[in-house]
Write a protein that holds these residues in place. Structure first.
Motif, PDB file in Angstrom:
ATOM      1  N   ASN A 186       0.579  -1.838  -0.129  1.00 28.66           N
ATOM      2  CA  ASN A 186       0.327   0.110   0.274  1.00 28.66           C
ATOM      3  C   ASN A 186       1.019   1.132   0.133  1.00 28.66           C
ATOM      4  OD1 ASN A 186      -2.230  -1.726   0.352  1.00 28.66           O
ATOM      5  ND2 ASN A 186      -2.375  -1.665   2.684  1.00 28.66           N
ATOM      6  N   SER A 187       0.338   2.475  -0.363  1.00 30.90           N
ATOM      7  CA  SER A 187       1.497   3.593  -0.360  1.00 30.90           C
ATOM      8  C   SER A 187       2.134   3.450  -1.214  1.00 30.90           C
ATOM      9  CB  SER A 187       1.198   3.723   1.096  1.00 30.90           C
ATOM     10  OG  SER A 187      -0.033   4.350   1.722  1.00 30.90           O
ATOM     11  N   LEU A 188       1.952   3.254  -2.000  1.00 28.99           N
ATOM     12  CA  LEU A 188       3.336   2.616  -3.110  1.00 28.99           C
ATOM     13  C   LEU A 188       3.934   3.771  -3.446  1.00 28.99           C
ATOM     14  CD1 LEU A 188       2.112  -0.530  -5.587  1.00 28.99           C
ATOM     15  CD2 LEU A 188       4.328  -0.482  -3.815  1.00 28.99           C
ATOM     16  N   LYS A 189       5.579   4.342  -3.575  1.00 24.32           N
ATOM     17  CA  LYS A 189       6.142   5.635  -4.130  1.00 24.32           C
ATOM     18  C   LYS A 189       7.050   4.982  -4.589  1.00 24.32           C
ATOM     19  CE  LYS A 189       6.828   6.377   0.445  1.00 24.32           C
ATOM     20  NZ  LYS A 189       8.203   6.386   1.849  1.00 24.32           N
ATOM     21  N   PRO A 190       7.733   6.117  -5.899  1.00 29.38           N
ATOM     22  CA  PRO A 190       8.018   5.666  -7.056  1.00 29.38           C
ATOM     23  C   PRO A 190       9.670   4.692  -6.782  1.00 29.38           C
ATOM     24  CG  PRO A 190       7.145   7.984  -6.675  1.00 29.38           C
ATOM     25  CD  PRO A 190       6.744   6.941  -6.249  1.00 29.38           C
ATOM     26  N   GLU A 191      10.108   5.479  -5.282  1.00 29.01           N
ATOM     27  CA  GLU A 191      11.327   4.233  -5.152  1.00 29.01           C
ATOM     28  C   GLU A 191      10.902   2.912  -5.300  1.00 29.01           C
ATOM     29  OE1 GLU A 191       9.944   7.000  -3.939  1.00 29.01           O
ATOM     30  OE2 GLU A 191      10.250   7.480  -1.772  1.00 29.01           O
ATOM     31  N   ASP A 192      10.058   2.897  -4.957  1.00 24.99           N
ATOM     32  CA  ASP A 192       9.669   0.636  -4.737  1.00 24.99           C
ATOM     33  C   ASP A 192       9.570   0.254  -6.073  1.00 24.99           C
ATOM     34  OD1 ASP A 192       6.831   1.959  -2.911  1.00 24.99           O
ATOM     35  OD2 ASP A 192       8.437   0.413  -1.615  1.00 24.99           O
ATOM     36  N   THR A 193      10.009   0.773  -6.829  1.00 20.19           N
ATOM     37  CA  THR A 193       9.562   0.683  -8.136  1.00 20.19           C
ATOM     38  C   THR A 193      10.758  -0.441  -8.885  1.00 20.19           C
ATOM     39  OG1 THR A 193       8.872   2.400  -9.624  1.00 20.19           O
ATOM     40  CG2 THR A 193      10.337   0.457 -10.880  1.00 20.19           C
TER      41      THR A 193
ATOM     42  N   VAL B 155      12.816 -21.306   1.217  1.00 19.08           N
ATOM     43  CA  VAL B 155      14.118 -21.438   2.557  1.00 19.08           C
ATOM     44  C   VAL B 155      13.606 -22.487   2.539  1.00 19.08           C
ATOM     45  CG1 VAL B 155      15.489 -21.272   4.159  1.00 19.08           C
ATOM     46  CG2 VAL B 155      14.135 -18.900   3.212  1.00 19.08           C
ATOM     47  N   LYS B 156      14.583 -23.886   2.862  1.00 18.74           N
ATOM     48  CA  LYS B 156      14.403 -25.114   3.626  1.00 18.74           C
ATOM     49  C   LYS B 156      15.462 -24.641   3.644  1.00 18.74           C
ATOM     50  CE  LYS B 156      12.395 -28.568   0.845  1.00 18.74           C
ATOM     51  NZ  LYS B 156      12.787 -29.368  -0.037  1.00 18.74           N
ATOM     52  N   PRO B 157      15.486 -25.879   5.266  1.00 14.98           N
ATOM     53  CA  PRO B 157      17.462 -25.993   5.346  1.00 14.98           C
ATOM     54  C   PRO B 157      18.029 -26.740   4.635  1.00 14.98           C
ATOM     55  CG  PRO B 157      15.267 -27.731   6.639  1.00 14.98           C
ATOM     56  CD  PRO B 157      14.565 -26.781   5.136  1.00 14.98           C
ATOM     57  N   GLY B 158      19.618 -25.975   4.527  1.00  9.88           N
ATOM     58  CA  GLY B 158      20.101 -25.990   3.287  1.00  9.88           C
ATOM     59  C   GLY B 158      19.403 -25.565   2.383  1.00  9.88           C
ATOM     60  N   GLU B 159      19.013 -24.773   2.024  1.00 12.59           N
ATOM     61  CA  GLU B 159      18.256 -24.976   0.966  1.00 12.59           C
ATOM     62  C   GLU B 159      17.730 -23.771   0.489  1.00 12.59           C
ATOM     63  OE1 GLU B 159      16.818 -29.297   0.373  1.00 12.59           O
ATOM     64  OE2 GLU B 159      16.979 -28.120  -1.859  1.00 12.59           O
ATOM     65  N   ASP B 160      18.430 -22.498  -0.453  1.00  7.17           N
ATOM     66  CA  ASP B 160      17.011 -21.708  -0.848  1.00  7.17           C
ATOM     67  C   ASP B 160      16.605 -21.425  -2.093  1.00  7.17           C
ATOM     68  OD1 ASP B 160      19.578 -18.825   0.254  1.00  7.17           O
ATOM     69  OD2 ASP B 160      17.577 -20.521   0.956  1.00  7.17           O
ATOM     70  N   TYR B 161      15.729 -21.389  -3.060  1.00 12.24           N
ATOM     71  CA  TYR B 161      14.837 -21.108  -3.985  1.00 12.24           C
ATOM     72  C   TYR B 161      14.360 -20.011  -4.368  1.00 12.24           C
ATOM     73  CZ  TYR B 161      15.298 -26.506  -3.817  1.00 12.24           C
ATOM     74  OH  TYR B 161      15.751 -27.512  -3.213  1.00 12.24           O
ATOM     75  N   TRP B 162      14.780 -19.127  -5.447  1.00 18.20           N
ATOM     76  CA  TRP B 162      14.061 -18.190  -5.895  1.00 18.20           C
ATOM     77  C   TRP B 162      13.157 -18.448  -7.042  1.00 18.20           C
ATOM     78  CZ3 TRP B 162      15.879 -13.673  -3.951  1.00 18.20           C
ATOM     79  CH2 TRP B 162      16.904 -13.805  -2.478  1.00 18.20           C
ATOM     80  N   GLY B 163      12.047 -17.278  -7.152  1.00 17.56           N
ATOM     81  CA  GLY B 163      11.006 -17.343  -8.382  1.00 17.56           C
ATOM     82  C   GLY B 163      11.804 -16.450  -9.677  1.00 17.56           C
ATOM     83  N   GLN B 164      10.670 -16.252 -10.710  1.00 19.01           N
ATOM     84  CA  GLN B 164      11.666 -16.012 -11.468  1.00 19.01           C
ATOM     85  C   GLN B 164      11.565 -14.070 -12.124  1.00 19.01           C
ATOM     86  OE1 GLN B 164       8.920 -16.764 -11.766  1.00 19.01           O
ATOM     87  NE2 GLN B 164       7.040 -16.009 -12.326  1.00 19.01           N
ATOM     88  N   GLY B 165      11.062 -14.267 -10.719  1.00 11.74           N
ATOM     89  CA  GLY B 165      10.709 -11.832 -10.052  1.00 11.74           C
ATOM     90  C   GLY B 165       9.760 -11.892 -11.191  1.00 11.74           C
ATOM     91  N   THR B 166       9.048 -10.988 -10.548  1.00 11.17           N
ATOM     92  CA  THR B 166       7.904 -10.092 -11.204  1.00 11.17           C
ATOM     93  C   THR B 166       8.258  -8.168 -11.058  1.00 11.17           C
ATOM     94  OG1 THR B 166       5.231  -9.579 -11.341  1.00 11.17           O
ATOM     95  CG2 THR B 166       6.434 -10.108  -9.001  1.00 11.17           C
ATOM     96  N   GLN B 167       7.589  -7.928 -12.126  1.00  7.54           N
ATOM     97  CA  GLN B 167       7.732  -6.519 -12.467  1.00  7.54           C
ATOM     98  C   GLN B 167       6.877  -5.518 -11.487  1.00  7.54           C
ATOM     99  OE1 GLN B 167      10.697  -4.447 -13.609  1.00  7.54           O
ATOM    100  NE2 GLN B 167       9.290  -2.911 -12.403  1.00  7.54           N
ATOM    101  N   VAL B 168       7.330  -4.485 -11.108  1.00  9.02           N
ATOM    102  CA  VAL B 168       6.058  -3.454 -10.369  1.00  9.02           C
ATOM    103  C   VAL B 168       6.997  -2.392 -10.356  1.00  9.02           C
ATOM    104  CG1 VAL B 168       5.739  -2.341  -7.896  1.00  9.02           C
ATOM    105  CG2 VAL B 168       5.378  -4.787  -8.106  1.00  9.02           C
ATOM    106  N   THR B 169       5.994  -1.398 -11.216  1.00 10.35           N
ATOM    107  CA  THR B 169       6.506  -0.312 -11.441  1.00 10.35           C
ATOM    108  C   THR B 169       5.189   0.902 -11.195  1.00 10.35           C
ATOM    109  OG1 THR B 169       7.062  -0.358 -13.889  1.00 10.35           O
ATOM    110  CG2 THR B 169       7.140   1.458 -13.371  1.00 10.35           C
ATOM    111  N   VAL B 170       6.225   2.245 -10.158  1.00  9.86           N
ATOM    112  CA  VAL B 170       5.561   2.986  -9.424  1.00  9.86           C
ATOM    113  C   VAL B 170       5.148   4.416 -10.237  1.00  9.86           C
ATOM    114  CG1 VAL B 170       4.050   4.199  -7.706  1.00  9.86           C
ATOM    115  CG2 VAL B 170       5.574   1.734  -7.176  1.00  9.86           C
ATOM    116  N   SER B 171       4.663   4.900 -10.641  1.00 11.12           N
ATOM    117  CA  SER B 171       5.084   6.040 -11.934  1.00 11.12           C
ATOM    118  C   SER B 171       3.583   6.768 -12.243  1.00 11.12           C
ATOM    119  CB  SER B 171       5.260   5.737 -12.903  1.00 11.12           C
ATOM    120  OG  SER B 171       5.801   6.808 -13.916  1.00 11.12           O
ATOM    121  N   SER B 172       3.133   8.127 -12.135  1.00  9.98           N
ATOM    122  CA  SER B 172       2.217   8.359 -13.027  1.00  9.98           C
ATOM    123  C   SER B 172       2.059   9.216 -14.666  1.00  9.98           C
ATOM    124  CB  SER B 172       2.295   9.927 -12.111  1.00  9.98           C
ATOM    125  OG  SER B 172       3.412  10.723 -12.378  1.00  9.98           O
TER     126      SER B 172
END
Length: 115
Positions: free
Chosen positions: A83-90, A98-115
């Motif tokens: 909430n209350s998103l700012k341009p710097e949140d872009t 996280v699992k014991p001894g393992e980390d997994y990452w998603g592919q990412g999703t773009q968030v753009t805050v702009s007028s």
């Protein structure tokens, strides 16, 4: 292996809201922590928020009071209400599982805050 699917990013005006979702599947037994990181252009990836299996949460100072992380253990899904998103949140927002001894990452999703 754990598969991660993120959704919910997009373009929003300053002051607006978005809700990100991250669903984990596959070898999901013993998943402990789930969380979100973000990476803005030209910057390093940074921590945003995290939640343990029991519901304990932690936030970066820059998002405290504006973002809320939650988790549905039955669905192996974590959410980030922004909430209350700012341009710097872009940034590209990444889910981390996280699992014991393992980390997994998603592919990412773009968030753009702009007028």
């Amino acid at each position: 292996q754990v598969q991660i699917v993120e959704s919910g990013g997009g373009l929003v005006q300053p002051g607006g809201s978005l809700r990100l979702s991250c669903a984990a599947s596959g070898s999901i037994v013993s998943i402990s922590g789930m969380g979100w990181y973000r990476q803005a252009p030209g910057k390093q990836r940074e921590f945003v928020a995290a939640i343990t299996r029991s519901g304990l949460t932690n936030y970066a100072d820059s998002v405290k009071g504006r973002f809320t992380i939650s988790r549905d253990n039955a669905k192996n899904t974590v959410y980030l209400q922004m909430n209350s998103l700012k341009p710097e949140d872009t940034a590209v927002y990444y889910c981390k599982v996280v699992k014991p001894g393992e980390d997994y990452w998603g592919q990412g999703t773009q968030v753009t805050v702009s007028s």
